[in-house]
Enzyme design. Structure first.
Site, short mmCIF file in Angstrom:
data_model
loop_
_atom_site.label_atom_id
_atom_site.label_comp_id
_atom_site.label_asym_id
_atom_site.label_seq_id
_atom_site.Cartn_x
_atom_site.Cartn_y
_atom_site.Cartn_z
N CYS A 73 0.62 -1.17 0.09
CA CYS A 73 0.09 -0.02 0.05
C CYS A 73 1.04 1.21 0.05
CB CYS A 73 -0.90 -0.01 1.27
SG CYS A 73 -1.93 1.62 1.47
N CYS A 183 -1.03 3.87 -6.66
CA CYS A 183 -2.00 3.16 -5.51
C CYS A 183 -2.09 1.72 -5.94
CB CYS A 183 -3.23 3.97 -5.38
SG CYS A 183 -4.39 2.86 -4.58
N1 DGL Z 1 -4.08 0.77 -1.98
C1 DGL Z 1 -3.71 1.87 -1.12
C2 DGL Z 1 -2.55 2.57 -1.75
O1 DGL Z 1 -1.64 1.90 -2.75
C3 DGL Z 1 -4.66 2.79 -1.00
C4 DGL Z 1 -6.01 2.77 -1.11
C5 DGL Z 1 -6.77 3.61 0.05
O2 DGL Z 1 -7.02 4.87 -0.02
O3 DGL Z 1 -7.02 2.89 1.10
O4 DGL Z 1 -2.08 3.49 -1.73
#
Ligand code: DGL
Length: 261
Positions: A73, A183
């Site tokens: 993430c 993301c």
């Molecule tokens: N999947 C997450 C990232 O890579 C973020 C998504 C969210 O806002 O929770 O930043």
């Protein structure tokens, strides 16, 4: 320790796009994937909350027996990677938007970065651009609501299409020829992003390089191998709804358990 699983976590299911690359490269490893669905989206939360939550999750994953941790993430990395590294002793792989490889690929000198508001506002991201943009123009486009809409409405929904229209248009207008998917949810909509950009635009995600880095760290710590390719998936939310969401996004029927770090 070698036979212990590798823990991977994200705010939700976006990290499964990273997990796919990890399992392809390291098919002999066991993985424990944790989706912190109860707190999705991370992208709009305060940095201090994400730091504390990230450390809590990392410590609980190590207590569960993880031999290494992948923060799948970008938002959690931006807020918590340093605190997590200081808190646990197993190898940690954190991911960040692929600005560095983008600089080597652009011809127009314009790079678009799609990420959460929190990632783009972080000091870590500012530093990444400051150190590596190398005179190129980096358009940092926050995408509030996109990760959430991908999970709640599905990648092919009208809600996602409307958000992409808004967020991708400035990159196309500025002639960006490389778009960094900053993301881990966004590879789920890469075809839709590509359709909104001129033909030939390169889309970059970080699954592959993260898998290589994990392999290097495991090898350096004599932790490579020892598993059987098993996967356990857990969520802090309601498993039944996460099972349905995984099926809709990835076309996979996974068994998912509830876990509270
Ligand atoms: N999947 C997450 C990232 O890579 C973020 C998504 C969210 O806002 O929770 O930043």
């Amino acid at each position: 320790m070698t036979s212990h699983p590798i823990a991977v976590f994200d705010s939700g299911l976006g990290g499964l796009t990273v997990l796919r690359a990890l399992r392809e490269r390291l098919p002999q490893e066991d993985f424990f994937y944790f989706a912190d669905t109860r707190f999705l989206p991370y992208g709009d939360r305060p940095e201090t909350f994400l730091r504390e939550r990230g450390v809590l999750i990392a410590e609980a994953l190590v207590a569960r027996g993880a031999k290494a941790l992948v923060i799948a993430c970008n938002t959690a990395t931006a807020a918590a990677a340093e605190a997590i590294r200081a808190a646990i002793e197993v190898p940690v792989v954190a991911l960040e938007p692929g600005v560095k490889p983008a600089v080597g690929l652009t011809r127009t000198g314009v790079i678009g970065v799609l990420a959460t508001t929190r990632t783009l506002a972080s000091e870590r991201f500012q530093r990444l651009v400051g150190n590596h943009a190398n005179g190129h123009r980096v358009i940092a486009q926050p995408c509030p609501g996109l990760a959430e809409a991908i999970e709640a409405e599905g990648p092919d929904s009208a809600a996602v299409a409307a958000l992409l229209d808004t967020f991708v248009a400035p990159l196309a207008a500025a002639a960006a020829d490389v778009v960094v998917l900053g993301c881990t949810h966004y590879p789920c909509v890469s075809a839709a992003i590509a359709r909104r950009m001129p033909a030939g635009t390169v889309l970059l995600d970080t699954g592959e390089p993260v898998a290589r880095q994990l392999e290097r760290l495991l090898a350096a710590g004599n932790l490579l191998g020892g598993g059987e390719g098993r996967l356990t998936v857990a969520t802090s939310g309601a498993p039944a709804s996460v099972i349905a969401t995984v099926d809709r996004i990835f076309g996979q029927k996974l068994k998912i358990e509830h876990w509270e770090p």
